[in-house]
Design a protein around this motif. Structure first.
Motif, PDB file in Angstrom:
ATOM      1  N   GLY A  76       0.759  -1.239   0.000  1.00  0.00           N
ATOM      2  CA  GLY A  76       0.000   0.000   0.000  1.00  0.00           C
ATOM      3  C   GLY A  76       0.785   1.281   0.000  1.00  0.00           C
ATOM      4  O   GLY A  76       0.199   2.358  -0.162  1.00  0.00           O
ATOM      5  N   THR A  87       2.542   2.869  -2.085  1.00  0.00           N
ATOM      6  CA  THR A  87       2.438   3.707  -3.273  1.00  0.00           C
ATOM      7  C   THR A  87       0.993   3.920  -3.735  1.00  0.00           C
ATOM      8  O   THR A  87       0.759   4.448  -4.819  1.00  0.00           O
ATOM      9  N   GLY A  88       0.029   3.513  -2.913  1.00  0.00           N
ATOM     10  CA  GLY A  88      -1.365   3.623  -3.313  1.00  0.00           C
ATOM     11  C   GLY A  88      -1.883   2.401  -4.037  1.00  0.00           C
ATOM     12  O   GLY A  88      -3.054   2.344  -4.417  1.00  0.00           O
ATOM     13  N   GLN A  89      -1.030   1.406  -4.232  1.00  0.00           N
ATOM     14  CA  GLN A  89      -1.397   0.090  -4.752  1.00  0.00           C
ATOM     15  C   GLN A  89      -0.854  -0.952  -3.785  1.00  0.00           C
ATOM     16  O   GLN A  89       0.092  -0.675  -3.036  1.00  0.00           O
ATOM     17  N   MET A  90      -1.413  -2.162  -3.812  1.00  0.00           N
ATOM     18  CA  MET A  90      -0.873  -3.192  -2.925  1.00  0.00           C
ATOM     19  C   MET A  90       0.618  -3.382  -3.186  1.00  0.00           C
ATOM     20  O   MET A  90       1.429  -3.469  -2.259  1.00  0.00           O
ATOM     21  N   GLN A  95       2.112  -2.328  -9.665  1.00  0.00           N
ATOM     22  CA  GLN A  95       0.777  -2.229 -10.218  1.00  0.00           C
ATOM     23  C   GLN A  95       0.424  -0.815 -10.681  1.00  0.00           C
ATOM     24  O   GLN A  95      -0.641  -0.598 -11.253  1.00  0.00           O
ATOM     25  N   ARG A  96       1.317   0.135 -10.470  1.00  0.00           N
ATOM     26  CA  ARG A  96       1.124   1.484 -11.014  1.00  0.00           C
ATOM     27  C   ARG A  96       1.436   1.540 -12.514  1.00  0.00           C
ATOM     28  O   ARG A  96       1.153   2.548 -13.158  1.00  0.00           O
ATOM     29  N   LEU A 135      -5.658   2.171   0.683  1.00  0.00           N
ATOM     30  CA  LEU A 135      -5.033   2.542  -0.584  1.00  0.00           C
ATOM     31  C   LEU A 135      -5.571   3.876  -1.085  1.00  0.00           C
ATOM     32  O   LEU A 135      -4.813   4.710  -1.600  1.00  0.00           O
ATOM     33  N   GLU A 136      -6.867   4.077  -0.910  1.00  0.00           N
ATOM     34  CA  GLU A 136      -7.466   5.339  -1.341  1.00  0.00           C
ATOM     35  C   GLU A 136      -6.870   6.511  -0.568  1.00  0.00           C
ATOM     36  O   GLU A 136      -6.610   7.586  -1.139  1.00  0.00           O
ATOM     37  N   ARG A 146      -3.362   7.362  -1.845  1.00  0.00           N
ATOM     38  CA  ARG A 146      -3.412   8.125  -3.094  1.00  0.00           C
ATOM     39  C   ARG A 146      -3.848   9.563  -2.840  1.00  0.00           C
ATOM     40  O   ARG A 146      -3.393  10.494  -3.523  1.00  0.00           O
ATOM     41  N   GLY A 165       2.165   7.828  -4.080  1.00  0.00           N
ATOM     42  CA  GLY A 165       1.405   7.399  -2.920  1.00  0.00           C
ATOM     43  C   GLY A 165       1.867   8.143  -1.687  1.00  0.00           C
ATOM     44  O   GLY A 165       2.096   9.356  -1.715  1.00  0.00           O
TER      45      GLY A 165
END
Length: 480
Positions: free
Chosen positions: A282, A284-287, A291-292, A358-359, A362, A389
């Motif tokens: 999490g 970077t805002g992704q698991m 995945q970015r 995650l939200e 971001r 993130g």
């Protein structure tokens, strides 16, 4: 995570506690603790210039020092405490595992706590990653990944990128951790088997003068040159890369870079190993940070830091069947995947899966860019502002035209920010200041920190400190 809990982060109540500093730093009680204990620790642990305070407690998003000063925590235990103080669900899961299993060496004695975590990791792992190796720290995970790559390919060399950080073992700190030359000086020259290219950087190019934006795929042109002049691609087992450069200043490569690197791996049969110790779970805002982007297909992926969810130390190597199924290596350690650590890590993943985390990460990225990017037009010394993130950096320069790094300015801003209650990640000799808040830090607290940091930059910019003649001199002085 319930919707109401998520709203608490993004719409903070009016009485939300903000940092307050009411003494000089260090305060008298912190100073007394330093005076008492500095004679009992190593010299490096007795250096309090970077963080002139002694933590007495953590409270929500704040660090409380021995003098009662409070600081917004943008260290997050270097990312190992991703939710602030350890969440109740993580604590409860660890307690249950301790009561059920006690301590166990999971690599030798199979147990249900480890199996439960493996099931979850394989379920959430991206791409072809279907297997898990147990570990206890990011450093050991990197060492294990290097062994896996060499065994699987039967080749000796590993390609890495400068500025990355892969841990404190002699081999990796010497050969592949070069964010500052004093980190690896006196050791790098004696380590074989690692080939290094510059990390992709769109703001500062090693090949040309001035500020960017640059085409960050030019570092792969340099790598092509190395493959012609110094090494043969058939000697290379794999590529070890951080998907986001952490210690080197929060740089995220372009999609074009990943596309071309992936094509090189396929062409030459190189394994791709993503060191996500700093960026997993999490941050970077992704698991996973990978995945970015689109189309990244790793053979190995490394977990650590936030993987522990603020609980007990744990790390892991995720890999493909082709790399791990028939391995003859045994990389386990006494404390790798201890049952309580597994239970805590699993509870942390479940917190993220419940929604909101995650939200929020971001959202913190957007707040940082909104608040700090305008500073590049206000101050000559603010060269670049970056965020991926809940990891962010400001890169300082001596002036926009010359573009020379400004480590003295950075360190002065860090100290001015501390006086205002903002505790970020700083190191003498570096020219970027980083913020790494909890993934669940309320937006109001993070925005307040950004504004206090703006004040700190304005203060230092009014009387900029003198810079050393070279980065090498600045780093050398910082290490004394």
């Amino acid at each position: 995570m319930t919707p109401s809990a998520h709203r608490a982060w993004t719409h903070a109540p009016a009485d939300l506690e903000l940092p307050q500093v009411h003494t000089a730093l260090p305060g008298p009680r912190s100073l007394a603790l330093f005076d008492r204990h500095d004679t009992q620790t190593t010299g490096s642990n007795a250096d309090h210039k970077v963080y002139p305070l002694a933590q007495a407690a953590r409270r929500g998003h704040l660090i409380v020092d021995a003098d009662g000063n409070t600081f917004a925590d943008h260290l997050s235990a270097w990312g190992a405490s991703p939710f602030g103080p350890t969440p109740p669900s993580v604590k409860a899961a660890m307690d249950r595992a301790w009561s059920c299993h006690g301590m166990q060496i999971s690599g030798w004695m199979p147990n249900t706590a480890a199996f439960d975590l493996v099931d979850k990791l394989v379920h959430i792992a991206p791409g072809r990653l279907t297997r898990v190796e147990y570990s206890v720290s990011g450093t050991l995970a990197v060492e294990g990944a290097v062994k896996f790559m060499r065994e699987a390919r039967g080749r000796p060399l590993i390609l890495t990128f400068g500025g990355q950080y892969h841990g404190e073992s002699t081999y990796m700190s010497a050969g592949a951790s070069s964010d500052l030359s004093n980190v690896s000086s006196g050791r790098t020259q004696y380590v074989a088997g690692l080939v290094m290219a510059p990390y992709p950087n769109r703001f500062r190019s090693p090949f040309r003068k001035g500020p960017g934006p640059f085409d960050d795929t030019e570092v792969l042109d340099y790598l092509d040159y190395l493959l012609v002049q110094q090494i043969h691609p058939d000697q290379v087992a794999g590529v070890l890369i951080e998907p986001v450069l952490g210690e080197g200043g929060i740089h995220a490569p372009s999609q074009a870079f990943w596309d071309r690197l992936g094509a090189m791996c396929r062409r030459w049969g190189w394994l791709l190993c993503l060191d996500e110790v700093q960026t997993c779970m999490g941050r970077t805002g992704q698991m996973f940070a990978m995945q970015r982007w689109q189309g990244i297909d790793p053979d190995l992926l490394l977990l650590g830091k936030a993987f522990a969810a603020g609980g007990q130390p744990i790390a892991a190597i995720l890999g493909t069947d082709a790399v791990m199924q028939n391995t003859q290596l045994h990389l386990g350690s006494t404390y790798g995947f201890a049952p309580a650590a597994c239970a805590g890590a699993l509870a942390g993943i479940e917190l993220i899966e419940a929604g909101g985390v995650l939200e929020n990460a971001r959202r913190l990225e957007a707040v940082f860019l909104e608040e700090m990017r305008p500073l590049t037009g206000r101050f000559q010394q603010v060269g670049d502002v970056r965020a991926v993130g809940a990891m962010a950096a400001i890169e300082f320069v001596q002036d926009k035209r010359g573009h020379a790094p400004a480590p003295a300015f950075q360190f002065a801003v860090h100290q001015a920010a501390l006086r205002r209650g903002v505790l970020g990640i700083s190191q003498r000799g570096k020219w970027h200041l980083r913020l790494q808040p909890a993934l669940t830090m309320p937006e109001a607290v993070f925005r307040d920190s950004c504004r206090r940091l703006q004040e700190a930059i304005a203060e230092v910019a009014s009387h900029p400190p003198a810079e050393e003649a070279s980065i090498q001199m600045a780093a050398a002085l910082a290490s004394r």
